[in-house]
Design a protein around this motif. Structure first.
Motif, PDB file in Angstrom:
ATOM      1  N   TYR A 189       0.850  -1.185   0.000  1.00 49.66           N
ATOM      2  CA  TYR A 189       0.000   0.000   0.000  1.00 49.66           C
ATOM      3  C   TYR A 189       0.888   1.238   0.000  1.00 49.66           C
ATOM      4  O   TYR A 189       1.745   1.389   0.861  1.00 49.66           O
ATOM      5  CB  TYR A 189      -0.904  -0.008   1.238  1.00 49.66           C
ATOM      6  N   SER A 190       0.691   2.085  -0.976  1.00 47.57           N
ATOM      7  CA  SER A 190       1.455   3.335  -1.081  1.00 47.57           C
ATOM      8  C   SER A 190       0.513   4.497  -0.816  1.00 47.57           C
ATOM      9  O   SER A 190      -0.490   4.654  -1.507  1.00 47.57           O
ATOM     10  CB  SER A 190       2.053   3.480  -2.477  1.00 47.57           C
ATOM     11  N   ASP A 191       0.833   5.311   0.194  1.00 48.87           N
ATOM     12  CA  ASP A 191      -0.019   6.441   0.556  1.00 48.87           C
ATOM     13  C   ASP A 191       0.868   7.623   0.928  1.00 48.87           C
ATOM     14  O   ASP A 191       1.734   7.513   1.790  1.00 48.87           O
ATOM     15  CB  ASP A 191      -0.912   6.067   1.739  1.00 48.87           C
ATOM     16  N   PRO A 192       0.664   8.778   0.286  1.00 50.28           N
ATOM     17  CA  PRO A 192       1.476   9.946   0.612  1.00 50.28           C
ATOM     18  C   PRO A 192       1.095  10.590   1.940  1.00 50.28           C
ATOM     19  O   PRO A 192       1.716  11.545   2.369  1.00 50.28           O
ATOM     20  CB  PRO A 192       1.204  10.902  -0.555  1.00 50.28           C
ATOM     21  N   GLY A 193       0.077  10.049   2.624  1.00 48.91           N
ATOM     22  CA  GLY A 193      -0.304  10.574   3.930  1.00 48.91           C
ATOM     23  C   GLY A 193      -1.621  11.315   3.928  1.00 48.91           C
ATOM     24  O   GLY A 193      -2.075  11.774   4.967  1.00 48.91           O
ATOM     25  N   ASP A 194      -2.258  11.418   2.761  1.00 48.13           N
ATOM     26  CA  ASP A 194      -3.527  12.149   2.707  1.00 48.13           C
ATOM     27  C   ASP A 194      -4.724  11.240   2.445  1.00 48.13           C
ATOM     28  O   ASP A 194      -5.825  11.705   2.189  1.00 48.13           O
ATOM     29  CB  ASP A 194      -3.471  13.249   1.643  1.00 48.13           C
ATOM     30  N   GLY A 195      -4.518   9.910   2.495  1.00 50.59           N
ATOM     31  CA  GLY A 195      -5.616   8.970   2.304  1.00 50.59           C
ATOM     32  C   GLY A 195      -5.898   8.633   0.852  1.00 50.59           C
ATOM     33  O   GLY A 195      -6.852   7.921   0.557  1.00 50.59           O
ATOM     34  N   SER A 196      -5.079   9.108  -0.074  1.00 50.18           N
ATOM     35  CA  SER A 196      -5.320   8.837  -1.490  1.00 50.18           C
ATOM     36  C   SER A 196      -4.475   7.673  -1.994  1.00 50.18           C
ATOM     37  O   SER A 196      -4.210   7.569  -3.186  1.00 50.18           O
ATOM     38  CB  SER A 196      -5.012  10.091  -2.316  1.00 50.18           C
ATOM     39  N   GLY A 197      -4.070   6.790  -1.110  1.00 53.70           N
ATOM     40  CA  GLY A 197      -3.181   5.697  -1.461  1.00 53.70           C
ATOM     41  C   GLY A 197      -3.841   4.619  -2.293  1.00 53.70           C
ATOM     42  O   GLY A 197      -5.039   4.630  -2.531  1.00 53.70           O
ATOM     43  N   TYR A 198      -3.026   3.669  -2.706  1.00 50.62           N
ATOM     44  CA  TYR A 198      -3.506   2.577  -3.544  1.00 50.62           C
ATOM     45  C   TYR A 198      -2.636   1.343  -3.318  1.00 50.62           C
ATOM     46  O   TYR A 198      -1.498   1.426  -2.876  1.00 50.62           O
ATOM     47  CB  TYR A 198      -3.474   2.997  -5.018  1.00 50.62           C
ATOM     48  N   PHE A 199      -3.202   0.163  -3.608  1.00 54.91           N
ATOM     49  CA  PHE A 199      -2.481  -1.094  -3.514  1.00 54.91           C
ATOM     50  C   PHE A 199      -1.842  -1.403  -4.855  1.00 54.91           C
ATOM     51  O   PHE A 199      -2.437  -1.171  -5.912  1.00 54.91           O
ATOM     52  CB  PHE A 199      -3.417  -2.238  -3.133  1.00 54.91           C
ATOM     53  N   THR A 200      -0.633  -1.942  -4.823  1.00 53.41           N
ATOM     54  CA  THR A 200       0.074  -2.349  -6.022  1.00 53.41           C
ATOM     55  C   THR A 200       0.501  -3.804  -5.861  1.00 53.41           C
ATOM     56  O   THR A 200       1.105  -4.168  -4.845  1.00 53.41           O
ATOM     57  CB  THR A 200       1.331  -1.479  -6.243  1.00 53.41           C
ATOM     58  N   SER A 201       0.184  -4.641  -6.856  1.00 56.07           N
ATOM     59  CA  SER A 201       0.613  -6.047  -6.830  1.00 56.07           C
ATOM     60  C   SER A 201       2.120  -6.122  -6.998  1.00 56.07           C
ATOM     61  O   SER A 201       2.714  -5.355  -7.760  1.00 56.07           O
ATOM     62  CB  SER A 201      -0.060  -6.821  -7.951  1.00 56.07           C
ATOM     63  N   ILE A 202       2.738  -7.074  -6.275  1.00 56.44           N
ATOM     64  CA  ILE A 202       4.186  -7.267  -6.356  1.00 56.44           C
ATOM     65  C   ILE A 202       4.499  -8.750  -6.408  1.00 56.44           C
ATOM     66  O   ILE A 202       3.674  -9.589  -6.032  1.00 56.44           O
ATOM     67  CB  ILE A 202       4.925  -6.629  -5.159  1.00 56.44           C
TER      68      ILE A 202
END
Length: 71
Positions: free
Chosen positions: A40-53
């Motif tokens: 999960y990548s989130d810049p801290g404002d709640g607009s994050g997203y999951f990325t498959s790895i």
């Protein structure tokens, strides 16, 4: 006067206590083996997203409360 104030504060403090034994506990069942498949990548404002790895990271949650990891 100060002595009376201390006693009043102590009495109110004791009356404010509650019985926590009646609180329901929720058990989360994580026991087992889990493999990391997304981050999960989130810049801290709640607009994050999951990325498959692609990952070899494996976690094992044991009933004793310990966690084993291969990496």
């Amino acid at each position: 006067m100060r002595n009376s104030s201390v006693w009043i504060v102590m009495v109110f403090s004791l009356l404010a206590c509650s019985d926590d034994d009646k609180t329901k506990r929720i058990e989360i069942k994580l026991l087992g083996t889990w493999q990391l498949s997304e981050v999960y990548s989130d810049p801290g404002d709640g607009s994050g997203y999951f990325t498959s790895i692609d990952s070899e990271k494996i976690l094992t949650f044991l009933s004793s409360g310990t966690i084993n990891s291969n990496a």
